[in-house]
Motif scaffolding. Structure first.
Motif, mmCIF file in Angstrom:
data_model
loop_
_atom_site.group_PDB
_atom_site.id
_atom_site.type_symbol
_atom_site.label_atom_id
_atom_site.label_comp_id
_atom_site.label_asym_id
_atom_site.label_seq_id
_atom_site.Cartn_x
_atom_site.Cartn_y
_atom_site.Cartn_z
ATOM 1 N N SER A 66 3.883 6.744 -14.199
ATOM 2 C CA SER A 66 5.525 6.372 -14.226
ATOM 3 C C SER A 66 5.504 4.653 -13.335
ATOM 4 O O SER A 66 4.494 4.168 -12.772
ATOM 5 N N SER A 67 6.403 3.732 -14.415
ATOM 6 C CA SER A 67 6.540 3.192 -13.431
ATOM 7 C C SER A 67 6.707 2.275 -12.153
ATOM 8 O O SER A 67 6.712 1.240 -11.730
ATOM 9 N N LEU A 68 7.555 3.174 -11.771
ATOM 10 C CA LEU A 68 7.386 3.113 -10.112
ATOM 11 C C LEU A 68 6.291 3.244 -9.874
ATOM 12 O O LEU A 68 5.323 2.543 -9.137
ATOM 13 N N THR A 69 5.778 4.730 -9.630
ATOM 14 C CA THR A 69 4.377 4.330 -9.759
ATOM 15 C C THR A 69 3.261 3.315 -9.538
ATOM 16 O O THR A 69 2.275 2.973 -8.688
ATOM 17 N N LYS A 70 2.765 2.741 -11.237
ATOM 18 C CA LYS A 70 1.827 1.642 -11.103
ATOM 19 C C LYS A 70 2.225 0.625 -10.246
ATOM 20 O O LYS A 70 2.135 -0.454 -9.628
ATOM 21 N N LYS A 71 3.837 0.122 -9.678
ATOM 22 C CA LYS A 71 4.632 -0.723 -8.861
ATOM 23 C C LYS A 71 4.181 -1.204 -7.335
ATOM 24 O O LYS A 71 3.600 -1.759 -6.695
ATOM 25 N N GLU A 72 4.214 0.848 -7.252
ATOM 26 C CA GLU A 72 3.882 0.907 -5.593
ATOM 27 C C GLU A 72 2.086 0.389 -5.515
ATOM 28 O O GLU A 72 1.396 -0.104 -5.098
ATOM 29 N N LEU A 73 1.502 0.740 -6.529
ATOM 30 C CA LEU A 73 -0.034 0.435 -6.461
ATOM 31 C C LEU A 73 -0.853 -0.863 -6.258
ATOM 32 O O LEU A 73 -0.926 -1.138 -6.156
ATOM 33 N N GLU A 74 0.247 -1.565 -7.902
ATOM 34 C CA GLU A 74 0.419 -3.014 -7.828
ATOM 35 C C GLU A 74 0.291 -3.243 -6.445
ATOM 36 O O GLU A 74 -0.694 -4.103 -5.950
ATOM 37 N N ASP A 75 1.857 -2.832 -5.356
ATOM 38 C CA ASP A 75 1.265 -4.011 -4.626
ATOM 39 C C ASP A 75 0.570 -3.056 -3.287
ATOM 40 O O ASP A 75 0.241 -4.350 -2.462
ATOM 41 N N ALA A 76 0.394 -2.242 -3.790
ATOM 42 C CA ALA A 76 -0.812 -1.837 -2.467
ATOM 43 C C ALA A 76 -2.345 -1.833 -3.003
ATOM 44 O O ALA A 76 -3.044 -3.015 -2.012
ATOM 45 N N TRP A 77 -2.773 -2.463 -4.100
ATOM 46 C CA TRP A 77 -4.004 -2.828 -4.082
ATOM 47 C C TRP A 77 -4.193 -4.512 -4.842
ATOM 48 O O TRP A 77 -4.923 -5.129 -4.512
ATOM 49 N N GLY A 78 -2.336 -5.133 -5.011
ATOM 50 C CA GLY A 78 -2.697 -6.744 -5.203
ATOM 51 C C GLY A 78 -3.274 -6.650 -6.577
ATOM 52 O O GLY A 78 -3.795 -7.667 -6.854
#
Length: 406
Positions: A66-78
């Protein structure tokens, strides 16, 4: 899991300038949850990514996140995060050649744009406390963007409908010419294009050892042992867990298969998951609602046998071939010919004709002339032909006095 990783690597390797730096197998929880992984595994993965200075993206081999998961992961990993849908769609984008394939991809992108939009709007709302109306139009930013996307989708669907109608017209003309049509299908990278090149001798065909090298349906003329002209149709390859939006987008391309006279199913027999690949192809074919006679008469081909010592197919009626080295192609052509005769109701006849009349040129135009034996003493000839039922009916109406030997 190892084979899934290998396929994921093959997908990324298909893309120019994309390189795998590292890979890891981690059990996933339900991909619909906010995080795909459990806490411990998420930690392991985060540390691994931080230790790789040159990494610019992470590919999670799950169908969709989901777009929410994608955003969370991108924020966590940079770094950017891709799922299977995004990577396959990008491969399609790089390989599309025709207008139709490009339209199909644009259509498959719409769900992705929708979920990105929701993501953007929620971010904007957080930043400035609630939606803003645009220029006093009474529409929020979200409503405007949603409407634009809807209009874009409608335009693409209308353009595809035009292409479809054009293809239907071409199909009608092809039917009039009565060329038998053979659809060559199989899992991606199983050797379909190589086989068509071997069967037709078409020098322009350049098979590539990569996933989804063929995206557009392409037609290639060839001859069977009886000298009957046929058309081989090269189709898009199949993939397990191919996101269904993508399959839907390409169903127009695949609908062409329903109009074939025969399906040849090519299998890469050297692949460790060849049985699973076969199941994937058959399940997609069943979902296409093809006529039952097409599924029942399908020819199964075991390709790449040059890589296995003394290979013998265990499946009944399967043909072992090497498209690359030409092994087993004569047997395959004979089998295709036999099935085409049955499917199209063609017959082989010998007719007696008067050489002064128009019969011979009519037969050359409307049927496949195999042999002409001239009798000079009475100005006649015996002609052996392969002819379809409809052409045979027309022949009898036009030349009622002609002698016919079945």
């Amino acid at each position: 899991a190892e084979l899934q990783i290998a396929e994921a690597v093959a997908l990324v390797d298909t893309l120019q300038n994309w390189t795998i730096l590292d890979k890891i197998v981690i059990p996933t929880k339900n991909p619909d949850k906010k995080f795909v992984f459990g806490k411990g595994n998420f930690q392991v993965l985060t540390e691994k990514i931080k230790k790789l200075p040159h990494v610019t993206a992470v590919f999670l081999n799950v169908e969709r996140i989901s777009s929410l998961t994608k955003k969370e992961l991108e924020d966590a990993w940079g770094v950017k995060v891709f799922d299977r849908y995004t990577v396959v769609l990008h491969i399609f984008r790089c390989n599309a050649r025709t207008k139709e394939a490009k339209l199909q991809i644009a259509l498959a992108e719409i769900p992705l744009l929708r979920s990105n939009l929701k993501n953007e709007v929620s971010q904007l709302d957080q930043q400035r406390g609630g939606s803003r109306y645009i220029m006093g139009s009474g529409e929020t930013f979200m409503e405007t963007q949603t409407r634009i996307l809807k209009e874009k989708e409608l335009k693409i669907r209308n353009a595809l409908e035009k292409v479809r109608r054009k293809r239907s017209l071409l199909r009608t003309q092809r039917r009039k010419r009565e060329f038998p049509i053979i659809s060559v299908m199989g899992y991606t990278n199983c050797g379909k294009t190589t086989l068509i090149k071997a069967l037709t001798g078409e020098a322009g065909l350049q098979p590539k050892d990569q996933l989804f090298a063929t995206l557009d349906i392409t037609a290639h003329a060839g001859y069977l042992p009886s000298r009957m002209a046929v058309i081989y149709v090269d189709t898009i390859g199949f993939l397990t867990d191919l996101p269904h939006n993508l399959v839907e987008s390409f169903s127009a391309t695949l609908e062409e298969v329903a109009y074939s006279d025969l399906i040849v199913h090519v299998r890469d027999i050297t692949h460790p998951e060849t049985v699973l690949q076969k199941a994937t192809v058959l399940s997609v074919l069943k979902n296409l609602n093809l006529p039952s006679h097409l599924l029942d008469s399908m020819v199964e081909v075991h390709n790449k046998v040059d890589l296995i010592e003394r290979y013998e197919p265990t499946e009944e009626n399967a043909l072992a071939i090497s498209a690359l080295h030409g092994h087993g192609l004569e047997e395959l052509k004979d089998e295709i010919e036999k099935k085409i005769f049955t499917a199209t109701g063609r017959k082989i006849l010998t007719v007696n004709i008067n050489l002064e009349g128009p019969q011979l040129s009519w037969l050359y135009k409307e049927a496949t002339v195999q042999e002409v034996e001239v009798m000079p003493e009475d100005g006649t000839a015996r002609v052996r032909v392969i002819i379809s039922n409809s052409a045979f009916g027309r022949y009898k109406n036009l030349f009622p006095n002609s002698k016919i030997f079945m």
